[in-house]
Write a protein that holds these residues in place. Structure first.
Motif, short mmCIF file in Angstrom:
data_model
loop_
_atom_site.label_atom_id
_atom_site.label_comp_id
_atom_site.label_asym_id
_atom_site.label_seq_id
_atom_site.Cartn_x
_atom_site.Cartn_y
_atom_site.Cartn_z
N ARG A 83 4.75 15.69 -3.12
CA ARG A 83 4.55 14.75 -1.76
C ARG A 83 5.43 13.16 -2.28
O ARG A 83 5.78 12.61 -1.04
CB ARG A 83 3.12 14.08 -3.07
N GLU A 127 1.10 4.02 -2.58
CA GLU A 127 1.10 5.58 -2.64
C GLU A 127 2.30 6.13 -3.33
O GLU A 127 2.29 7.59 -4.39
CB GLU A 127 0.89 6.40 -1.09
N TRP A 128 3.50 5.94 -3.27
CA TRP A 128 4.75 6.13 -3.53
C TRP A 128 4.78 6.51 -5.30
O TRP A 128 4.69 7.61 -5.65
CB TRP A 128 5.91 5.68 -3.30
N ARG A 175 5.86 10.28 0.61
CA ARG A 175 6.04 8.32 -0.29
C ARG A 175 6.83 7.90 0.49
O ARG A 175 6.96 6.10 0.54
CB ARG A 175 5.68 8.72 -0.99
N ALA A 228 0.49 -1.17 0.19
CA ALA A 228 0.21 -0.37 -0.91
C ALA A 228 0.98 1.26 -0.02
O ALA A 228 0.28 2.14 -0.86
CB ALA A 228 -1.33 -0.05 1.32
N ALA A 229 1.95 1.21 0.81
CA ALA A 229 2.30 2.51 0.74
C ALA A 229 3.52 2.73 -0.83
O ALA A 229 3.95 3.48 -1.00
CB ALA A 229 3.75 2.47 2.18
N THR A 260 -2.19 2.01 -8.04
CA THR A 260 -2.57 1.27 -7.28
C THR A 260 -3.64 0.44 -7.58
O THR A 260 -3.94 -0.52 -6.58
CB THR A 260 -3.31 2.84 -5.79
N GLU A 300 2.24 6.05 -6.74
CA GLU A 300 0.84 6.74 -7.78
C GLU A 300 1.76 8.32 -7.63
O GLU A 300 1.19 8.97 -8.47
CB GLU A 300 -0.13 7.01 -6.80
N ALA A 301 2.11 8.93 -6.42
CA ALA A 301 2.89 10.45 -6.58
C ALA A 301 3.48 10.36 -7.60
O ALA A 301 3.51 11.62 -8.29
CB ALA A 301 3.43 10.62 -5.15
#
Length: 165
Positions: free
Chosen positions: A37, A25-26, A41, A21-22, A159, A28-29
């Motif tokens: 961001r 997020e990275w 991340r 999950a983390a 994601t 996707e940023a």
């Protein structure tokens, strides 16, 4: 002893799920070019225990390699010493080597891709040859690029791909 430690890490699915999950997020940023961001991340990804980051990065890369060719008809992952350019390792190396030729880094990228797609013995060999830090960083980098490429190909955000893991 080391293999047992990693097996225990992999068996603790909540930690791996949180890592994925983390990681998502990275990625996707990065994908949305959210330069403010993305560093935070990445720090969240690297805040996991080192063994979780290493195992998680290789596991994510393996899953992405499987997803990139579910029918198994694309060129093989390849040999890290063969530079014919017709495999996934070569494609990732070509994409990641933006500052020009770097034979040592290309060998590392190709070796990590091959090891991620192979069994535990291959992963141990690449760890012994390059060290955990280099393998971890390369696996994260390759996974990020591959997740973004698959997202572009399938018209979804990264994601969406990672949540199926």
């Amino acid at each position: 002893m080391g293999a047992l430690r990693y097996r225990q890490v992999i068996d603790r699915l909540p930690e791996i799920d949180a890592f994925v999950a983390a990681f998502g997020e990275w990625v996707e940023a990065c994908w949305f070019a959210e330069h403010d961001r993305a560093p935070g991340r990445l720090e969240a990804v690297l805040a996991f225990p080192p063994d979780v980051v290493l195992v998680g990065a290789l596991w994510v890369l393996r899953r992405l390699l499987e997803l990139s060719d579910p029918r198994g008809i694309a060129p093989a992952l390849g040999d890290p010493d063969d530079d014919d350019g017709g495999d996934m390792g070569a494609a990732l190396a070509d994409h990641l080597l933006i500052t020009g030729p770097d034979p040592a880094r290309e060998r590392l990228i190709r070796a990590v891709v091959v090891a991620a797609g192979d069994g535990p013995d291959a992963r141990r060999e690449v760890l012994a040859a390059y060290g955990a830090e280099a393998v971890e960083a390369t696996a994260l980098e390759c996974s990020s690029v591959l997740a973004q490429a698959l997202a572009n190909r399938w018209g979804v955000v990264p994601t969406n791909i990672l949540e199926d893991f």
